[in-house]
Enzyme design. Structure first.
Site, PDB file in Angstrom:
ATOM      1  N   GLY A  34       0.780  -1.227   0.000  1.00 29.75           N
ATOM      2  CA  GLY A  34       0.000   0.000   0.000  1.00 29.75           C
ATOM      3  C   GLY A  34       0.812   1.278   0.000  1.00 29.75           C
ATOM      4  N   SER A  35       0.201   2.329   0.537  1.00 27.09           N
ATOM      5  CA  SER A  35       0.792   3.676   0.472  1.00 27.09           C
ATOM      6  C   SER A  35       2.035   3.803   1.341  1.00 27.09           C
ATOM      7  CB  SER A  35      -0.236   4.695   0.941  1.00 27.09           C
ATOM      8  OG  SER A  35       0.391   5.908   1.263  1.00 27.09           O
ATOM      9  N   THR A  36       2.998   4.594   0.849  1.00 28.23           N
ATOM     10  CA  THR A  36       4.217   4.809   1.625  1.00 28.23           C
ATOM     11  C   THR A  36       3.961   5.657   2.868  1.00 28.23           C
ATOM     12  OG1 THR A  36       4.845   6.757   0.345  1.00 28.23           O
ATOM     13  CG2 THR A  36       5.698   4.655  -0.407  1.00 28.23           C
ATOM     14  N   VAL A  37       2.785   6.294   2.941  1.00 30.83           N
ATOM     15  CA  VAL A  37       2.428   7.012   4.170  1.00 30.83           C
ATOM     16  C   VAL A  37       2.311   6.021   5.336  1.00 30.83           C
ATOM     17  CG1 VAL A  37       0.674   8.477   5.260  1.00 30.83           C
ATOM     18  CG2 VAL A  37       1.320   8.883   2.902  1.00 30.83           C
ATOM     19  N   GLY A  38       2.144   4.749   5.015  1.00 25.11           N
ATOM     20  CA  GLY A  38       2.106   3.696   6.034  1.00 25.11           C
ATOM     21  C   GLY A  38       3.279   3.763   6.999  1.00 25.11           C
TER      22      GLY A  38
END
Lengths: 257, 400
Positions: free
Chosen positions: A55-59
């Site tokens: 998923g998103s690198t904001v993870g």
């Protein structure tokens, strides 16, 4: 039982395993307020075991927020870490080891992580050494259905197998072949050991490949046998990791000098 | 500087990342906690991707700038980290969640959080130029230069059009690369890995944004090689952006156009023909029965020629009722195109530092019309919009 993997994020920590079997997207799948994964699995203060992130690198920053909120895990174990989880663990000072066979770890286990050495110690499990001999003739392989007289894995399909007592594994394999089949056999290869989890035991399987002639005569440990194509192992209800054990022996056979 | 191994080579032969003595010292904290953390992260990523060493980078471009995507988690991290580290190379930012100089549809609370986040990045030594087109805003790397960029369309442009070399970095890894001035040597930093995987033979006239939308979806992370198209630079920007959004295409080649197309033998590659009929399905998907309440243009940020072209198209026309118009570009291009911007602003707003995807567009609008394949791919998920795709002329018909 100490498993060796890769050191991704340093630090030593001990805790109780919270395990999920699906890949985890920290942005979306994890609530940083409650520390719940998939809305149900609590990872606060746990050793969080999951196969891989996605998923998103904001993870990565969600992992940081879990840490700040005190709702996050004490340590992480992955089968394969990707950049999002690695980055999150490192910026949050959470020890992380990957390249670990997470099938060997169960929910509720007490484990110790050494993030600098890349080691995971599963505490409170017993290591039990067993041999498994795969008997082959032409393109076929002998599978045995374990009888009700054996202590473990009743009714499961297996190779010729037995506990490793005082003998060396090869000697034990030959003894078991003799007892369980009464066949003449010739050693083809010895594979790397394969580990399998069952209850509080981790079975360390020493796999062998033998060629045989003729039909086996069963003792009371097995109720029947069948000649099958090796790939059939995958679709049978077998003892744990039988296919991996076969692959290990076959690989050695095909790659020996 | 003799190479030092991070730890004894593990059983299976991977994990052979070598650090110089200087890098080893940074890892052990000689330069403080921030650089040590940055080095630890780069080494971990190097291990994951079997890099052999770290290589110097010329610049970094850092994602994770909009408060909308970063939230309080990201804000806190950047604020904490700014107390411990400084960037060592030129570093720029991805678009923020709003125009930093003019209030638009975002709330006051959002504005103040966004300003705090930008302030923290500035304290790290990063240039506050928030754009997905750094190559149009004073950072145009030359061929063969190593970078750590993170915005997917900028990564695609740098690799494909400029022949510079960068992997698609995450926000944290680009930031850490900027702090150390290096990145692990793997993936697209290595020439061999820039080899095309599949050839697309394009027949007829297909809008580049839709071509990218389709090919990105088909190829995932492969490297496509296009034949029979000859886009100019702005067209390449559009094509690459769409492919990076619907797939994770970080590099492509165009025969006769991009700098590395001729470096590899493509004779043995799988060939796929694409014609106008192949995009019919996508056109259907990107239609909405509803009327748009906003037209969004500038994904990626418009270049100076694109701003001028838009101003020319609007010249002498009358604004009629219809959807709002929002045009996104970098601050630098906006400042260099004041006259054209004034012309466009008779019809709508020209906004810089942000874009339709990372700002809270959903607070004001529900149905967005765009000519960007990338925006069309992201707006439904990231800004809760129904999307209508149309070419520029059709979009402008709606308002003038």
């Amino acid at each position: 039982m100490i498993l060796s993997g890769r050191a991704i994020s340093t630090g030593e920590v001990r805790g109780t395993v919270a395990k999920v079997d699906d890949r985890v997207s920290f942005l979306g799948d994890v609530d940083p307020e409650t520390g719940l994964v998939f809305g149900e699995k609590k990872i606060k203060d746990s050793i969080f075991v999951f196969p891989e992130g996605k998923g998103s690198t904001v993870g990565s920053y969600v992992i940081y927020q879990l840490k700040k909120n005190g709702t996050g895990p004490k340590g992480i174990i992955n089968r394969k870490t990707e950049t999002i989880v690695a980055s999150g663990a490192i910026i949050s000072d959470i020890p992380l080891v990957d390249d670990i066979d997470i099938d060997l770890i169960e929910d509720g286990d007490m484990v110790h992580i050494d993030g600098a050495k890349g080691e995971v110690d599963i505490l409170d499990v017993d290591v039990v050494d067993v041999v498994t001999a795969f008997l082959v003739r032409d393109d076929s392989l002998l599978l045995f259905k374990r009888s009700d007289d054996v202590r473990t894995f009743k009714g499961k399909w297996a190779g010729v197998s037995g506990y490793l007592e005082k003998n060396d594994p090869l000697q034990q394999a030959k003894i078991e072949i003799n007892e369980e089949t009464d066949l003449e056999s010739e050693l083809l290869a010895e594979g790397e050991t394969v580990l399998a989890r069952s209850g509080k035991n981790i079975w360390r399987v020493h796999p062998y490949l033998f060629s045989v002639e003729g039909e086996p005569e069963l003792d009371r440990e097995n109720e029947k046998y069948e000649w099958v194509r090796p790939e059939k192992i995958k679709s049978r209800d077998t003892v744990p990791k039988l296919w991996e054990a076969y692959e290990s022996a076959r690989w050695s056979y095909e790659n020996q000098d | 500087m003799s190479p030092v191994q991070v730890r004894p080579a593990a059983l299976f032969g991977f994990d052979l990342m070598h650090l110089t003595k200087e890098e080893e010292n940074i890892l052990e904290g000689e330069k403080g906690e921030g650089p040590a953390k940055a080095m630890e992260l780069l080494v971990a990523i190097g291990k994951i991707y079997d890099a052999d060493r770290l290589i110097p980078i010329e610049s970094a471009q850092i994602a994770g700038v909009s408060y909308k995507t970063m939230g309080d988690a990201g804000l806190e991290f950047v604020q904490d980290f700014a107390e411990k580290a400084q960037v060592k190379v030129k570093a720029m930012l991805n678009p923020a969640g709003m125009d930093l100089n003019h209030k638009n549809y975002e709330s006051d609370e959002f504005r103040s959080k966004q300003i705090e986040l930008i302030k923290a990045y500035r304290e790290l030594g990063i240039e506050v130029s928030c754009t997905c087109t750094p190559y149009l805003a004073g950072n145009r790397p030359s061929i063969g230069t190593h970078l750590a960029w993170s915005e997917s369309s900028a990564v695609s442009f740098a690799n494909s059009v400029l022949g510079a070399r960068t992997n698609r970095e995450g926000g944290p890894s680009a930031l850490m690369a900027a702090v150390i001035g290096k990145t692990p040597n793997y993936g697209l930093h290595i020439k061999e890995n820039r080899r095309p995987d599949i050839v697309y033979d394009v027949e007829g006239d297909i809008p580049l944004s839709l071509l990218g939308y389709l090919v990105g979806r088909e190829t995932s992370d492969e490297i496509p090689y296009f034949k029979d198209i000859s886009p100019r630079e702005d067209g390449l920007k559009t094509l690459g952006a769409a492919m990076a959004a619907t797939g994770s295409v970080a590099m492509y080649h165009v025969e006769g156009v991009t700098p590395e197309y001729d470096d590899f033998d493509i004779g043995h590659l799988e060939k796929v023909e694409i014609g106008p009929e192949d995009i019919e399905e996508i056109k259907e998907e990107l239609k909405s029965k509803k009327e748009p309440d906003v037209i969004v243009i500038g994904c990626p940020h418009l270049s100076r020629p694109e701003i001028f072209e838009l101003a020319d198209k609007l010249e002498g026309r009358e604004r009629k009722n219809g959807p709002d118009l929002l045009v996104y570009t970098s601050r630098k291009v906006m400042e260099e195109s004041k006259e054209a911007v004034r012309k466009i602003e008779k019809f709508g707003s020209v906004v810089s530092d942000t874009c339709m995807v990372v700002s809270p567009l959903e607070d004001k609008y529900e149905v967005a019309a765009t000519d960007s394949g990338k925006a069309a791919a992201y707006l439904p998920k990231l800004a809760n919009q129904k999307v209508i795709y149309a070419d520029m002329d059709t979009l402008l018909e709606m308002i003038a």
